[in-house]
Design an enzyme around this catalytic site. Sequence first.
Site, PDB file in Angstrom:
ATOM      1  N   ASP A 179      27.732 -44.364  32.162  1.00  0.00           N
ATOM      2  CA  ASP A 179      28.558 -44.530  30.857  1.00  0.00           C
ATOM      3  C   ASP A 179      29.159 -43.251  30.542  1.00  0.00           C
ATOM      4  OD1 ASP A 179      29.753 -46.155  28.816  1.00  0.00           O
ATOM      5  OD2 ASP A 179      28.118 -45.080  27.711  1.00  0.00           O
ATOM      6  N   ASP A 184      31.101 -42.577  26.676  1.00  0.00           N
ATOM      7  CA  ASP A 184      30.966 -42.527  25.290  1.00  0.00           C
ATOM      8  C   ASP A 184      29.532 -42.514  24.978  1.00  0.00           C
ATOM      9  OD1 ASP A 184      33.451 -41.718  24.373  1.00  0.00           O
ATOM     10  OD2 ASP A 184      33.962 -43.807  25.020  1.00  0.00           O
ATOM     11  N   THR A 204      32.940 -46.898  32.546  1.00  0.00           N
ATOM     12  CA  THR A 204      33.259 -46.849  31.114  1.00  0.00           C
ATOM     13  C   THR A 204      34.168 -48.045  30.606  1.00  0.00           C
ATOM     14  OG1 THR A 204      34.327 -45.546  29.186  1.00  0.00           O
ATOM     15  CG2 THR A 204      35.185 -45.194  31.634  1.00  0.00           C
ATOM     16  N   SER A 205      34.064 -48.260  29.284  1.00  0.00           N
ATOM     17  CA  SER A 205      35.087 -49.382  28.882  1.00  0.00           C
ATOM     18  C   SER A 205      36.227 -48.676  28.355  1.00  0.00           C
ATOM     19  CB  SER A 205      34.212 -50.110  27.611  1.00  0.00           C
ATOM     20  OG  SER A 205      33.101 -50.967  28.300  1.00  0.00           O
ATOM     21  N   LYS A 254      31.757 -54.778  29.543  1.00  0.00           N
ATOM     22  CA  LYS A 254      30.322 -54.681  29.009  1.00  0.00           C
ATOM     23  C   LYS A 254      30.126 -55.939  27.999  1.00  0.00           C
ATOM     24  CE  LYS A 254      29.826 -50.111  30.757  1.00  0.00           C
ATOM     25  NZ  LYS A 254      29.760 -48.755  30.244  1.00  0.00           N
ATOM     26  N   ASP A 306      24.153 -45.804  26.509  1.00  0.00           N
ATOM     27  CA  ASP A 306      23.846 -45.525  25.132  1.00  0.00           C
ATOM     28  C   ASP A 306      23.668 -46.744  24.345  1.00  0.00           C
ATOM     29  OD1 ASP A 306      26.431 -45.113  23.009  1.00  0.00           O
ATOM     30  OD2 ASP A 306      26.607 -45.563  25.275  1.00  0.00           O
TER      31      ASP A 306
END
Length: 220
Positions: A15, A17, A110-111, A142, A167
Amino acid sequence: MSAATELSVRALLLDMDGTLVNSDAVVERCWRAWAERHGLDADAAMRVVHGRQGHLSMAILLPDRPMEENLAENRIMLAEETADTDGVVEIPGAAAFLAALARHPHALVTSADLALAGARMTAAGLPMPELAITAESVGASKPDPEGFLKAAAALGIDPADCLVFEDSQAGIEAARAAGMRVVGVGPRAAVHAPTAHVDTLEQIRLVPGPDATLLVQVTA
């Protein structure tokens, strides 16, 4: 978890962030302002937004609003977040972690969309992995496992042999749904029972193992 954990894997899925990049300052500025514009409790909103694509966070926070409005407003939000890199820094140890990982199968999952991911990785002084699964790459965000499964497939690695670094609750749930082990990074991850947990990436050591495996050593 014991004081030291060693995980044998074939690929790492990362991931961005909160995992490689600390972008909390930007996320807080943009999403608290958004919540206030819509008359929502900003603290409650911040408990929702981490790990998901923005339009899905909006759908949770404004459940009666048409998705078309969420998508349109999220495009504006993405542009704001991409332009704002003040305070974006690496998670301690991220640069050394990526350097050690360079010769091993890995991917960013990542989103964020590609523009936002590029802006934040650059601002943090981190190289973009060759394989990046971003918001444009998936049909479901996600906590759906699609992004992690796509990354595993692109690398040609069985999901059970992948280790995720995450995270957020949404990210950890997505990793589990994909059948993958997960190292939680930072305080948000600790309460969601990841396979192992670290405060920063300085607690990770990568050691080449036998038969193209990678030993991920996690110290408490």
